[in-house]
Design an enzyme around this catalytic site. Structure first.
Site, short mmCIF file in Angstrom:
data_model
loop_
_atom_site.label_atom_id
_atom_site.label_comp_id
_atom_site.label_asym_id
_atom_site.label_seq_id
_atom_site.Cartn_x
_atom_site.Cartn_y
_atom_site.Cartn_z
N THR A 25 42.22 47.12 10.52
CA THR A 25 41.33 46.42 9.61
C THR A 25 40.14 45.79 10.36
O THR A 25 40.26 45.49 11.55
CB THR A 25 42.12 45.30 8.89
OG1 THR A 25 41.21 44.40 8.28
CG2 THR A 25 42.97 44.49 9.85
N ASP A 26 39.06 45.56 9.62
CA ASP A 26 37.92 44.85 10.23
C ASP A 26 38.22 43.37 10.45
O ASP A 26 37.48 42.68 11.15
CB ASP A 26 36.65 45.02 9.35
CG ASP A 26 36.79 44.47 7.94
OD1 ASP A 26 37.90 44.01 7.56
OD2 ASP A 26 35.79 44.49 7.20
N GLU A 27 39.33 42.89 9.85
CA GLU A 27 39.62 41.45 9.95
C GLU A 27 39.97 41.03 11.38
O GLU A 27 39.93 39.85 11.71
CB GLU A 27 40.73 41.05 8.96
CG GLU A 27 40.34 41.46 7.55
CD GLU A 27 41.18 40.85 6.44
OE1 GLU A 27 41.76 39.78 6.65
OE2 GLU A 27 41.24 41.46 5.36
N LYS A 30 47.50 42.22 13.18
CA LYS A 30 46.87 43.54 13.27
C LYS A 30 46.13 43.68 14.61
O LYS A 30 46.14 44.74 15.24
CB LYS A 30 45.90 43.77 12.11
CG LYS A 30 46.55 43.93 10.74
CD LYS A 30 47.46 45.12 10.60
CE LYS A 30 46.74 46.45 10.57
NZ LYS A 30 47.66 47.59 10.26
N TYR A 43 47.62 37.33 9.41
CA TYR A 43 47.54 38.78 9.17
C TYR A 43 46.62 39.44 10.19
O TYR A 43 47.00 40.42 10.86
CB TYR A 43 47.03 39.05 7.75
CG TYR A 43 46.55 40.48 7.53
CD1 TYR A 43 47.44 41.56 7.60
CD2 TYR A 43 45.20 40.76 7.26
CE1 TYR A 43 47.00 42.87 7.42
CE2 TYR A 43 44.76 42.06 7.07
CZ TYR A 43 45.65 43.11 7.15
OH TYR A 43 45.21 44.41 6.98
P1 NAD Z 1 50.16 47.90 1.09
O1 NAD Z 1 50.70 46.51 1.27
O2 NAD Z 1 49.70 48.35 -0.25
O3 NAD Z 1 51.27 48.96 1.56
C1 NAD Z 1 52.04 48.79 2.71
C2 NAD Z 1 53.16 49.82 2.68
O4 NAD Z 1 53.94 49.66 3.88
C3 NAD Z 1 54.12 49.64 1.50
O5 NAD Z 1 54.43 50.90 0.93
C4 NAD Z 1 55.37 49.02 2.12
O6 NAD Z 1 56.56 49.36 1.46
C5 NAD Z 1 55.33 49.62 3.52
N1 NAD Z 1 56.02 48.76 4.50
C6 NAD Z 1 55.84 47.42 4.69
N2 NAD Z 1 56.69 46.98 5.65
C7 NAD Z 1 57.37 48.07 6.10
C8 NAD Z 1 58.37 48.25 7.08
N3 NAD Z 1 58.85 47.22 7.78
N4 NAD Z 1 58.84 49.50 7.30
C9 NAD Z 1 58.37 50.55 6.58
N5 NAD Z 1 57.45 50.43 5.62
C10 NAD Z 1 56.95 49.20 5.38
O7 NAD Z 1 49.03 48.04 2.18
P2 NAD Z 1 47.63 48.83 2.13
O8 NAD Z 1 46.62 47.96 1.51
O9 NAD Z 1 47.88 50.19 1.60
O10 NAD Z 1 47.30 48.92 3.68
C11 NAD Z 1 47.81 49.98 4.48
C12 NAD Z 1 47.34 49.80 5.91
O11 NAD Z 1 45.92 49.78 5.95
C13 NAD Z 1 47.80 48.50 6.56
O12 NAD Z 1 48.13 48.77 7.90
C14 NAD Z 1 46.59 47.58 6.46
O13 NAD Z 1 46.58 46.65 7.51
C15 NAD Z 1 45.46 48.59 6.60
N6 NAD Z 1 44.19 48.21 5.94
C16 NAD Z 1 44.18 47.81 4.63
C17 NAD Z 1 42.97 47.49 4.03
C18 NAD Z 1 42.90 47.08 2.57
O14 NAD Z 1 41.84 46.69 2.10
N7 NAD Z 1 43.98 47.17 1.80
C19 NAD Z 1 41.79 47.56 4.76
C20 NAD Z 1 41.83 47.98 6.10
C21 NAD Z 1 43.04 48.31 6.68
P1 TYD Z 2 41.68 39.89 -0.72
O1 TYD Z 2 41.64 40.90 -1.80
O2 TYD Z 2 42.93 39.06 -0.56
O3 TYD Z 2 41.32 40.64 0.64
P2 TYD Z 2 41.00 40.01 2.12
O4 TYD Z 2 41.52 38.64 2.20
O5 TYD Z 2 41.77 40.96 2.98
O6 TYD Z 2 39.51 40.11 2.28
O7 TYD Z 2 40.49 38.87 -0.93
C1 TYD Z 2 39.14 39.31 -1.01
C2 TYD Z 2 38.26 38.09 -1.14
O8 TYD Z 2 38.54 37.47 -2.40
C3 TYD Z 2 38.54 37.03 -0.07
O9 TYD Z 2 37.33 36.39 0.29
C4 TYD Z 2 39.44 36.04 -0.78
C5 TYD Z 2 38.97 36.11 -2.23
N1 TYD Z 2 40.02 35.85 -3.24
C6 TYD Z 2 39.81 34.88 -4.23
O10 TYD Z 2 38.75 34.24 -4.29
N2 TYD Z 2 40.82 34.66 -5.13
C7 TYD Z 2 41.99 35.32 -5.10
O11 TYD Z 2 42.89 35.05 -5.95
C8 TYD Z 2 42.18 36.33 -4.09
C9 TYD Z 2 43.48 37.11 -4.01
C10 TYD Z 2 41.16 36.56 -3.18
#
Ligand code: NAD
Ligand code: TYD
Length: 347
Positions: free
Chosen positions: A130-132, A159, A155
């Site tokens: 992630t970019d975070e 990561k 988080y």
């Molecule tokens: P998500 O929470 O929707 O899905 C995570 C998946 O991992 C789920 O299916 C869960 O069952 C599985 N999981 C969790 N713990 C586990 C374990 N101990 N063993 C096996 N499986 C397990 O997450 P997402 O949003 O799809 O993100 C996927 C990846 O992409 C993550 O690594 C996250 O850090 C990265 N990412 C997400 C975003 C975003 O905006 N959602 C952005 C950049 C990077």
């Molecule tokens: P989120 O979807 O949790 O992603 P991330 O924290 O990984 O960026 O949140 C996106 C933005 O929205 C973040 O600045 C937090 C804000 N946010 C709210 O204002 N209210 C909410 O209930 C949630 C879940 C997020």
């Protein structure tokens, strides 16, 4: 190609699985997922019976199970997405993030390298990050691949740590790896704890829309199917040992995004203009809230010829359309655990 995808029942993972299963009929694709609250096999209904796809239920935290799995299958490539992924949950329970995101990744790396140096050379461990990890930007500037890591939430710290372990395994044991760091994803199948699906669901339920702080926080948003396409490109064309930043060139202040979403929801639900916006409620800020994320995605664009294929308007319309047509999916994930999480987080 024997390809292991971890976390394939989650939001991004399920889009990656669907893309790969249909595009690469000759690959054997294994989806390893523990099915935590965020994992949902309904996300994979469209491909679950395909001959090149298998599901394995298992936990990456279970070292013995993981090492046996790799001995049995001798995977050529791993795309590692399994993670605890929600910042607010990491603030309440950081240890869960250390376990899955750091120790779970370490278990995979150890098992992956156990085939020995010679065999490793033709394999690849691709870590989805992630970019975070870069922390926060001020009003200007962009994250590049050379930006120093400076994570602010548990988080992001977990990561960042897992990224460091992947890189360290490359340097120390010669594990071939690639890492990509992506901005905020949105789209169908996202669990309704994240901003966009949470607010869509709350509008449907006529519940308040809890905007943290003053809402003047900025995120870069990428449609999830474009992220899946980027992962395909990076796996096949990316250079071993490199990092790629993936982003949408699409910055939005939270409050502006929420207002756009509200006006689209009014239209789609045939509500009087302003109905959804009236649900906006400013609530206590998230601790350690990063002000702004923005990605410089020029490296992946120039080196690998990838760029987002849909505009934010198109992606958001497709997302809203999906949630409105999949209310049963939403009803199924809004269970007792979800309501108890919601109560603790927002009341
Ligand atoms: P998500 O929470 O929707 O899905 C995570 C998946 O991992 C789920 O299916 C869960 O069952 C599985 N999981 C969790 N713990 C586990 C374990 N101990 N063993 C096996 N499986 C397990 O997450 P997402 O949003 O799809 O993100 C996927 C990846 O992409 C993550 O690594 C996250 O850090 C990265 N990412 C997400 C975003 C975003 O905006 N959602 C952005 C950049 C990077
Ligand atoms: P989120 O979807 O949790 O992603 P991330 O924290 O990984 O960026 O949140 C996106 C933005 O929205 C973040 O600045 C937090 C804000 N946010 C709210 O204002 N209210 C909410 O209930 C949630 C879940 C997020």
């Amino acid at each position: 190609m024997k390809l292991l995808i971890t976390g394939g029942a989650g939001f991004i993972g399920s889009h990656v699985i669907k893309l790969f299963v249909l595009k690469y009929p000759n690959y054997k694709i294994y989806n390893l997922d523990a099915l935590t609250y965020a994992g949902n096999l309904e996300n994979l209904k469209a491909i679950e019976t395909q001959a090149n796809y298998s599901f394995i239920k298992g936990d990456i935290n279970n070292e013995v199970f993981i090492s046996k799995l790799f001995l049995k299958h001798d995977f050529d490539a791993v795309i590692h997405l399994a993670a605890e992924s929600h910042v607010d949950r990491s603030i309440k329970d950081p240890l869960a993030f250390v376990k899955t995101n750091i120790i779970g990744t370490l278990n995979l790396l150890n098992a992956f390298k156990s085939c020995g140096e010679n065999r490793l050379k033709n394999k690849i461990f691709y870590h989805i990050s992630t970019d975070e990890v870069y922390g926060t930007l001020g009003e200007t500037g962009l994250f590049t691949e050379n930006t120093a890591y400076d994570p602010n939430s548990p988080y992001a710290a977990s990561k960042a740590s897992s990224d460091h372990f992947v890189r360290a395994f490359g340097e120390t044991y010669g594990v071939p790896y690639i890492i990509s760091n992506c901005s905020n994803n949105y789209g169908p199948n996202q669990f309704p704890e994240k901003l966009i699906p949470l607010f869509i669901n709350n509008i449907l339920e006529k519940k308040p829309l809890p905007v943290y702080g003053d809402g003047n926080y900025t995120r870069d948003w990428l449609f999830v199917k474009d992220h899946a396409k980027a992962i395909d490109v990076v796996l096949h064309k990316g250079k071993t040992g490199e990092t790629y930043n993936i982003g949408g060139w699409n910055e939005w202040k939270n409050i502006d995004l929420v207002k756009l979403l509200c006006s689209k929801m009014d239209d789609k639900l045939h509500l009087k203009k302003g109905t959804s916006e009236n649900l906006i409620t400013y609530v206590k800020d998230r601790p350690g809230h990063d002000l702004r994320y923005a990605i410089d995605a020029s490296k992946i664009k120039e080196a690998l010829d990838w760029k987002p294929s849909v505009t934010f308007e198109e992606g958001l319309d497709e997302t809203i359309h999906w949630y409105l047509n999949n209310e049963q999916w939403l009803k199924n994930v809004i269970n007792k655990d979800y309501l108890s999480y919601y109560e603790k987080q927002y009341n």
